[in-house]
Design an enzyme around this catalytic site. Structure first.
Site, PDB file in Angstrom:
ATOM      1  N   ASP A   1       0.740  -1.034  -0.347  1.00 51.67           N
ATOM      2  CA  ASP A   1       0.112   0.168   0.136  1.00 51.67           C
ATOM      3  C   ASP A   1       1.211   1.182   0.168  1.00 51.67           C
ATOM      4  OD1 ASP A   1       0.598   0.255   2.729  1.00 51.67           O
ATOM      5  OD2 ASP A   1      -1.068   0.581   3.377  1.00 51.67           O
ATOM      6  N   HIS A   2       0.465   1.710   0.047  1.00 58.47           N
ATOM      7  CA  HIS A   2       1.152   3.555   0.445  1.00 58.47           C
ATOM      8  C   HIS A   2       2.263   3.518   1.219  1.00 58.47           C
ATOM      9  CE1 HIS A   2      -2.878   3.672   3.132  1.00 58.47           C
ATOM     10  NE2 HIS A   2      -1.126   4.880   3.869  1.00 58.47           N
TER      11      HIS A   2
ATOM     12  N   CYS B   1       3.136  -3.235   3.528  1.00 54.17           N
ATOM     13  CA  CYS B   1       1.619  -2.230   4.248  1.00 54.17           C
ATOM     14  C   CYS B   1       3.251  -1.288   5.580  1.00 54.17           C
ATOM     15  CB  CYS B   1       0.477  -2.216   4.631  1.00 54.17           C
ATOM     16  SG  CYS B   1       0.129  -3.341   6.231  1.00 54.17           S
ATOM     17  N   GLY B   2       2.466  -0.467   5.927  1.00 55.30           N
ATOM     18  CA  GLY B   2       3.103  -0.103   7.582  1.00 55.30           C
ATOM     19  C   GLY B   2       3.558  -1.088   8.247  1.00 55.30           C
ATOM     20  N   THR B   3       2.865  -1.836   8.983  1.00 54.13           N
ATOM     21  CA  THR B   3       3.390  -2.811   9.788  1.00 54.13           C
ATOM     22  C   THR B   3       3.032  -4.094   9.650  1.00 54.13           C
ATOM     23  OG1 THR B   3       0.662  -2.881   9.796  1.00 54.13           O
ATOM     24  CG2 THR B   3       1.949  -1.553  11.535  1.00 54.13           C
ATOM     25  N   GLY B   4       2.523  -4.432   8.084  1.00 47.69           N
ATOM     26  CA  GLY B   4       2.653  -5.295   7.949  1.00 47.69           C
ATOM     27  C   GLY B   4       0.990  -5.997   8.168  1.00 47.69           C
ATOM     28  N   ILE B   5       0.216  -5.769   8.827  1.00 51.74           N
ATOM     29  CA  ILE B   5      -0.217  -6.418   9.961  1.00 51.74           C
ATOM     30  C   ILE B   5      -1.340  -6.797   9.191  1.00 51.74           C
ATOM     31  CG2 ILE B   5      -2.164  -6.568  12.464  1.00 51.74           C
ATOM     32  CD1 ILE B   5       0.511  -5.383  13.593  1.00 51.74           C
ATOM     33  N   GLY B   6      -2.116  -5.745   8.579  1.00 50.81           N
ATOM     34  CA  GLY B   6      -3.083  -5.693   8.066  1.00 50.81           C
ATOM     35  C   GLY B   6      -3.613  -6.406   6.497  1.00 50.81           C
TER      36      GLY B   6
ATOM     37  N   HIS C   1       8.218 -24.889   9.911  1.00 45.78           N
ATOM     38  CA  HIS C   1       6.974 -24.793  10.846  1.00 45.78           C
ATOM     39  C   HIS C   1       5.751 -25.048  10.156  1.00 45.78           C
ATOM     40  CE1 HIS C   1       9.199 -25.079  14.551  1.00 45.78           C
ATOM     41  NE2 HIS C   1      10.760 -25.819  13.558  1.00 45.78           N
TER      42      HIS C   1
ATOM     43  N   HIS D   1       5.297 -30.989  11.495  1.00 52.25           N
ATOM     44  CA  HIS D   1       4.494 -29.547  11.411  1.00 52.25           C
ATOM     45  C   HIS D   1       3.530 -30.461   9.743  1.00 52.25           C
ATOM     46  CE1 HIS D   1       6.742 -27.977  13.327  1.00 52.25           C
ATOM     47  NE2 HIS D   1       8.343 -29.355  13.262  1.00 52.25           N
TER      48      HIS D   1
END
Ligand code: RB5
Length: 155
Positions: free
Chosen positions: A8-9, A65-70, A98, A134
């Site tokens: 993203d931006h 993205c900014g955090t990678g979370i979204g 794993h 695994h």
């Protein structure tokens, strides 16, 4: 391998720095954007990358993205995707060994290009540890997805 990449931006600058690095490792890139600082919505870029991987049109996906979370949340909604949010080298190796992850998410506001390059290099070259433990656990994860898809059909 063919690597689908999207941002993203808040992640496109890191993406644009990483593309030539990934190509220098011998991989082919499919870049779904975005390419400028104009505000966009991360699911709009997570989805095409996740679909390319889920449909077998790309071997792996990378999302920033900014955090990678979204990005990681959105990618994991697509059937067949196992996306890991990774900001350190230990996790990059462990999540391949794993979890057999097929998409990697990172945050441009969290790490710099040097660490991101090393994470990508490790994540791309580490094979899944084909051990019974695994394989069984990843199978259970995929069963959860299949069960919820089935129950959604009968609703
Ligand atoms: C954009 O401001 C930011 O929310 C996005 O890049 C990402 O960090 C969301 O998880």
């Amino acid at each position: 391998m063919k690597i689908a990449i999207g941002a993203d931006h808040a992640g496109y600058r890191l993406k644009d720095e990483l593309v030539p690095f990934i190509e220098s490792l011998g991989h082919e890139i499919e870049d779904v954007g975005c390419d400028c600082s104009q505000s966009v919505d991360y699911p709009d870029y997570a989805l095409p990358v996740a679909e390319l991987v889920a449909q077998g049109k790309a071997d792996r996906g990378i999302l920033i993205c900014g955090t990678g979370i979204g990005m990681s949340i959105a990618a994991n909604k697509v059937r067949g995707i196992r996306c890991a949010l990774v900001h350190d080298m230990f996790s990059a190796k462990a999540t391949r060994e794993h979890n057999d992850t097929n998409v990697l998410a990172m945050g441009e506001r969290v790490i710099g290009p040097g660490v991101a390059q090393e994470i990508i290099r490790i994540w791309l070259e580490t094979p899944f540890t084909n051990g019974e433990r695994h394989v069984g656990r990843v199978g259970k994860v995929m069963n959860i997805e299949a069960q919820y898809a089935e129950s959604a059909k009968s609703e």
